[in-house]
Design a protein around this motif. Sequence first.
Motif, PDB file in Angstrom:
ATOM      1  N   GLY A 109      -4.550  -8.341  21.910  1.00  0.00           N
ATOM      2  CA  GLY A 109      -3.338  -7.679  21.899  1.00  0.00           C
ATOM      3  C   GLY A 109      -2.376  -7.825  21.277  1.00  0.00           C
ATOM      4  O   GLY A 109      -1.320  -7.154  21.371  1.00  0.00           O
ATOM      5  N   GLY A 110      -2.340  -9.028  20.431  1.00  0.00           N
ATOM      6  CA  GLY A 110      -1.120  -9.364  19.436  1.00  0.00           C
ATOM      7  C   GLY A 110      -0.854  -8.571  18.114  1.00  0.00           C
ATOM      8  O   GLY A 110      -1.926  -7.881  17.727  1.00  0.00           O
ATOM      9  N   THR A 111       0.068  -8.855  17.493  1.00  0.00           N
ATOM     10  CA  THR A 111       0.228  -8.471  16.044  1.00  0.00           C
ATOM     11  C   THR A 111       0.003  -9.672  15.300  1.00  0.00           C
ATOM     12  O   THR A 111       0.935 -10.567  15.187  1.00  0.00           O
ATOM     13  N   VAL A 112      -0.920  -9.574  14.310  1.00  0.00           N
ATOM     14  CA  VAL A 112      -1.192 -10.723  13.678  1.00  0.00           C
ATOM     15  C   VAL A 112      -0.407 -10.322  12.402  1.00  0.00           C
ATOM     16  O   VAL A 112      -0.234  -9.493  11.754  1.00  0.00           O
ATOM     17  N   VAL A 113       0.235 -11.759  11.870  1.00  0.00           N
ATOM     18  CA  VAL A 113       1.041 -11.909  10.746  1.00  0.00           C
ATOM     19  C   VAL A 113       0.685 -12.880   9.791  1.00  0.00           C
ATOM     20  O   VAL A 113       0.454 -13.915  10.092  1.00  0.00           O
ATOM     21  N   THR A 114       0.544 -12.307   8.661  1.00  0.00           N
ATOM     22  CA  THR A 114       0.007 -13.537   7.727  1.00  0.00           C
ATOM     23  C   THR A 114       0.878 -13.188   6.343  1.00  0.00           C
ATOM     24  O   THR A 114       2.101 -12.512   6.363  1.00  0.00           O
ATOM     25  N   GLY A 163       0.803  -9.681   5.019  1.00  0.00           N
ATOM     26  CA  GLY A 163       1.005  -8.161   5.947  1.00  0.00           C
ATOM     27  C   GLY A 163       0.711  -8.568   7.391  1.00  0.00           C
ATOM     28  O   GLY A 163       0.731  -9.806   7.963  1.00  0.00           O
ATOM     29  N   ARG A 164       0.915  -7.424   7.949  1.00  0.00           N
ATOM     30  CA  ARG A 164       0.885  -7.617   9.599  1.00  0.00           C
ATOM     31  C   ARG A 164       0.016  -6.441  10.093  1.00  0.00           C
ATOM     32  O   ARG A 164       0.065  -5.413   9.539  1.00  0.00           O
ATOM     33  N   PHE A 165      -0.561  -6.591  11.385  1.00  0.00           N
ATOM     34  CA  PHE A 165      -1.437  -5.694  11.771  1.00  0.00           C
ATOM     35  C   PHE A 165      -2.043  -5.963  13.245  1.00  0.00           C
ATOM     36  O   PHE A 165      -1.958  -7.253  13.486  1.00  0.00           O
ATOM     37  N   GLN A 166      -2.292  -4.852  13.933  1.00  0.00           N
ATOM     38  CA  GLN A 166      -2.615  -5.188  15.525  1.00  0.00           C
ATOM     39  C   GLN A 166      -4.265  -5.528  15.227  1.00  0.00           C
ATOM     40  O   GLN A 166      -5.204  -4.832  14.591  1.00  0.00           O
ATOM     41  N   ALA A 167      -4.448  -6.839  15.913  1.00  0.00           N
ATOM     42  CA  ALA A 167      -5.723  -7.177  15.976  1.00  0.00           C
ATOM     43  C   ALA A 167      -5.884  -8.214  17.163  1.00  0.00           C
ATOM     44  O   ALA A 167      -4.988  -9.055  17.457  1.00  0.00           O
ATOM     45  N   ASP A 168      -7.100  -8.165  17.685  1.00  0.00           N
ATOM     46  CA  ASP A 168      -7.663  -9.557  18.265  1.00  0.00           C
ATOM     47  C   ASP A 168      -8.108 -10.535  17.448  1.00  0.00           C
ATOM     48  O   ASP A 168      -8.466 -10.336  16.366  1.00  0.00           O
ATOM     49  N   VAL A 169      -8.156 -11.809  17.962  1.00  0.00           N
ATOM     50  CA  VAL A 169      -8.487 -12.886  17.075  1.00  0.00           C
ATOM     51  C   VAL A 169      -9.618 -13.719  17.906  1.00  0.00           C
ATOM     52  O   VAL A 169      -9.327 -14.161  18.842  1.00  0.00           O
ATOM     53  N   GLY A 214     -10.110  -8.088  14.392  1.00  0.00           N
ATOM     54  CA  GLY A 214     -10.747  -6.956  14.801  1.00  0.00           C
ATOM     55  C   GLY A 214      -9.873  -6.293  16.051  1.00  0.00           C
ATOM     56  O   GLY A 214      -9.366  -6.926  16.975  1.00  0.00           O
ATOM     57  N   LEU A 215     -10.469  -5.100  16.619  1.00  0.00           N
ATOM     58  CA  LEU A 215      -9.689  -4.374  17.857  1.00  0.00           C
ATOM     59  C   LEU A 215     -10.861  -4.571  18.828  1.00  0.00           C
ATOM     60  O   LEU A 215     -12.139  -4.464  18.597  1.00  0.00           O
ATOM     61  N   ASP A 216     -10.662  -4.741  20.057  1.00  0.00           N
ATOM     62  CA  ASP A 216     -11.446  -4.820  21.410  1.00  0.00           C
ATOM     63  C   ASP A 216     -12.671  -5.801  21.000  1.00  0.00           C
ATOM     64  O   ASP A 216     -13.632  -5.432  21.144  1.00  0.00           O
ATOM     65  N   LEU A 217     -12.203  -6.897  20.606  1.00  0.00           N
ATOM     66  CA  LEU A 217     -13.338  -8.019  20.499  1.00  0.00           C
ATOM     67  C   LEU A 217     -13.798  -8.612  21.738  1.00  0.00           C
ATOM     68  O   LEU A 217     -15.004  -9.293  21.842  1.00  0.00           O
ATOM     69  N   ALA A 218     -13.081  -8.296  22.797  1.00  0.00           N
ATOM     70  CA  ALA A 218     -13.595  -9.423  24.006  1.00  0.00           C
ATOM     71  C   ALA A 218     -14.796  -8.745  24.636  1.00  0.00           C
ATOM     72  O   ALA A 218     -15.038  -7.688  24.617  1.00  0.00           O
ATOM     73  N   GLN A 219     -15.700  -9.694  24.919  1.00  0.00           N
ATOM     74  CA  GLN A 219     -16.938  -9.442  25.704  1.00  0.00           C
ATOM     75  C   GLN A 219     -16.889 -10.064  26.843  1.00  0.00           C
ATOM     76  O   GLN A 219     -16.353 -10.887  27.354  1.00  0.00           O
ATOM     77  N   SER A 220     -17.868  -9.654  27.921  1.00  0.00           N
ATOM     78  CA  SER A 220     -18.007 -10.331  29.245  1.00  0.00           C
ATOM     79  C   SER A 220     -18.130 -11.628  28.919  1.00  0.00           C
ATOM     80  O   SER A 220     -19.152 -12.349  28.312  1.00  0.00           O
ATOM     81  N   GLY A 221     -17.443 -12.434  29.724  1.00  0.00           N
ATOM     82  CA  GLY A 221     -17.445 -14.097  29.849  1.00  0.00           C
ATOM     83  C   GLY A 221     -16.515 -14.753  28.819  1.00  0.00           C
ATOM     84  O   GLY A 221     -16.314 -15.634  28.935  1.00  0.00           O
ATOM     85  N   LYS A 228       3.366  -9.804  21.575  1.00  0.00           N
ATOM     86  CA  LYS A 228       3.624 -11.359  20.891  1.00  0.00           C
ATOM     87  C   LYS A 228       3.234 -10.826  19.441  1.00  0.00           C
ATOM     88  O   LYS A 228       2.266 -10.073  19.230  1.00  0.00           O
ATOM     89  N   TYR A 229       3.702 -11.797  18.472  1.00  0.00           N
ATOM     90  CA  TYR A 229       3.242 -11.884  17.110  1.00  0.00           C
ATOM     91  C   TYR A 229       2.485 -13.283  17.008  1.00  0.00           C
ATOM     92  O   TYR A 229       3.004 -14.261  17.397  1.00  0.00           O
ATOM     93  N   VAL A 230       1.229 -13.009  16.353  1.00  0.00           N
ATOM     94  CA  VAL A 230       0.391 -14.224  16.218  1.00  0.00           C
ATOM     95  C   VAL A 230       0.557 -14.662  14.779  1.00  0.00           C
ATOM     96  O   VAL A 230       0.138 -13.920  13.768  1.00  0.00           O
ATOM     97  N   LEU A 231       1.135 -15.740  14.648  1.00  0.00           N
ATOM     98  CA  LEU A 231       1.337 -16.466  13.305  1.00  0.00           C
ATOM     99  C   LEU A 231       0.455 -17.473  13.086  1.00  0.00           C
ATOM    100  O   LEU A 231       0.261 -18.377  14.188  1.00  0.00           O
ATOM    101  N   PRO A 232       0.114 -18.069  11.870  1.00  0.00           N
ATOM    102  CA  PRO A 232      -0.396 -19.403  11.596  1.00  0.00           C
ATOM    103  C   PRO A 232       0.541 -20.391  12.240  1.00  0.00           C
ATOM    104  O   PRO A 232       1.948 -20.291  12.165  1.00  0.00           O
ATOM    105  N   GLY A 233      -0.123 -21.614  12.683  1.00  0.00           N
ATOM    106  CA  GLY A 233       0.688 -22.365  13.086  1.00  0.00           C
ATOM    107  C   GLY A 233       1.572 -23.064  12.104  1.00  0.00           C
ATOM    108  O   GLY A 233       0.994 -23.102  10.601  1.00  0.00           O
ATOM    109  N   GLY A 234       2.707 -23.300  12.049  1.00  0.00           N
ATOM    110  CA  GLY A 234       3.546 -24.037  11.032  1.00  0.00           C
ATOM    111  C   GLY A 234       2.955 -25.419  10.462  1.00  0.00           C
ATOM    112  O   GLY A 234       2.226 -26.079  11.001  1.00  0.00           O
ATOM    113  N   ILE A 235       3.105 -25.652   8.983  1.00  0.00           N
ATOM    114  CA  ILE A 235       2.774 -26.780   8.470  1.00  0.00           C
ATOM    115  C   ILE A 235       4.106 -27.450   7.833  1.00  0.00           C
ATOM    116  O   ILE A 235       4.698 -26.866   7.085  1.00  0.00           O
TER     117      ILE A 235
END
Length: 457
Positions: free
Chosen positions: A7-12, A15-21, A32-39, A48-55
Amino acid sequence: MSLIISGGTVVTADGRFQADVRVDGGKITALGLDLAQSGDKIIDASGKYVLPGGIDVHTHLSMPSMGTVTCDDYYTGQVAAAMGGTTTHLDFCIQPKGSSLRAALDIWHGRAKGQAVIDYGFHVAVTDPLPEVLDEIAGLPDQGVTSIKLFLAYKDTLQVDDTAVFRCLERARDAGVLTLVHAENGDAIEILMAEAVARGETAPKYHALTRPPELEAEATGRAIALAEVLGAPLYIVHLSCRPALARVREAQARGARVTAETCTQYFFFTKDDLDCLGFEGAKWVCSPPLREKEDQAALWAAVGDGTLSVISTDHCPFRFDTQKTLGRDNFTLIPNGVPGIEERLMVLHQAGVRGGHFSLERFVALTATNPARSFGLGGVKGAIAPGYDADLALWDLERPHTITAKTNHGAVDYSLYEGMEVRGMPVTVLVRGQTVIDQGRLITERGSGQFLHRQRI
């Protein structure tokens, strides 16, 4: 069972886009969207905004220097880094005089063993370039090290001469190793410092006055010229001023293989900060020194237009109460270095993104994607895409935070940014899919970080 950052906004950097990781085995396997499966295990990133960890490619942990040792070790320094959203750093292994590069690396591996909480690699600083040491450069990539550093300053301790610079550049080029250079004219600086002390000019402010920007520019131009003759790649560390920036820009326009970084502190402070009442200015003593407001403006422009491709910290922390005071009566004895590994991303987001100097995407490029590409971690770190390590920082871009040494997490007893109010900070940080920080709590074990074997440059 997969881990889903949902449910976050992925930032690279692009660009930026709504996506599950989706994360499997520590790697990103899908966006992509709605990636979660049972379990599946779910981390809710809604809002939240999902960014790559800083280096951070320029740090000094557990490093002997000027009669003392930097106060952050591989545990305290890395905890501070993780709290600030950094998931990878490259630290400097300094060759002791008379030592082999292999022996130096063994020392630094020993310091990191069992302590790390984020991933790390090493640059090797060549300080004693004997023929047999030069021969070792070709074997560094097999040890996972694909960068060396040369100091053109700190005469009689770390500084090497032009013959050594030329030979190291040549050997590094042939080995697929990047050469980093600390560009200041150490010979001239040594004279200026001695003359200042002889006149009784011993306060911290004279540190900056005896390391003028012209001497940084001269050394930058000299290193570039030697690298150009050889067609060798060159990386200028902690560039601080307009004249040095001009040398880099001119070289890049000629097509030279030259890249450069600046460091966080150069955007926020000037040499006037060294002229505080009493001895407080020692907190800001670093090399190259802090410059002028006009230099700050030039650096902001240069990270925006791509002349400077990386913003690191040169995190080199010394406690004010017991270590900086070694130079209370003589500025030449003040340990050179400032802290910043925890604050880097927060203050750059505040001043850089919120301040209108660059976009959030450019922020990602400067602090994660470009460092990875420059230092042999492309395809592994610094981006959010299938196949990359799941090093992720979930940012709440509206969360307020006041920076203070009391709430920082390293071993140093002050912050350059004391009292600075920021809006936006990482709240959850993952390294290879494992949560390291959540809501200000460290929830990983000491020793969970890994040494990185980097690719040839």
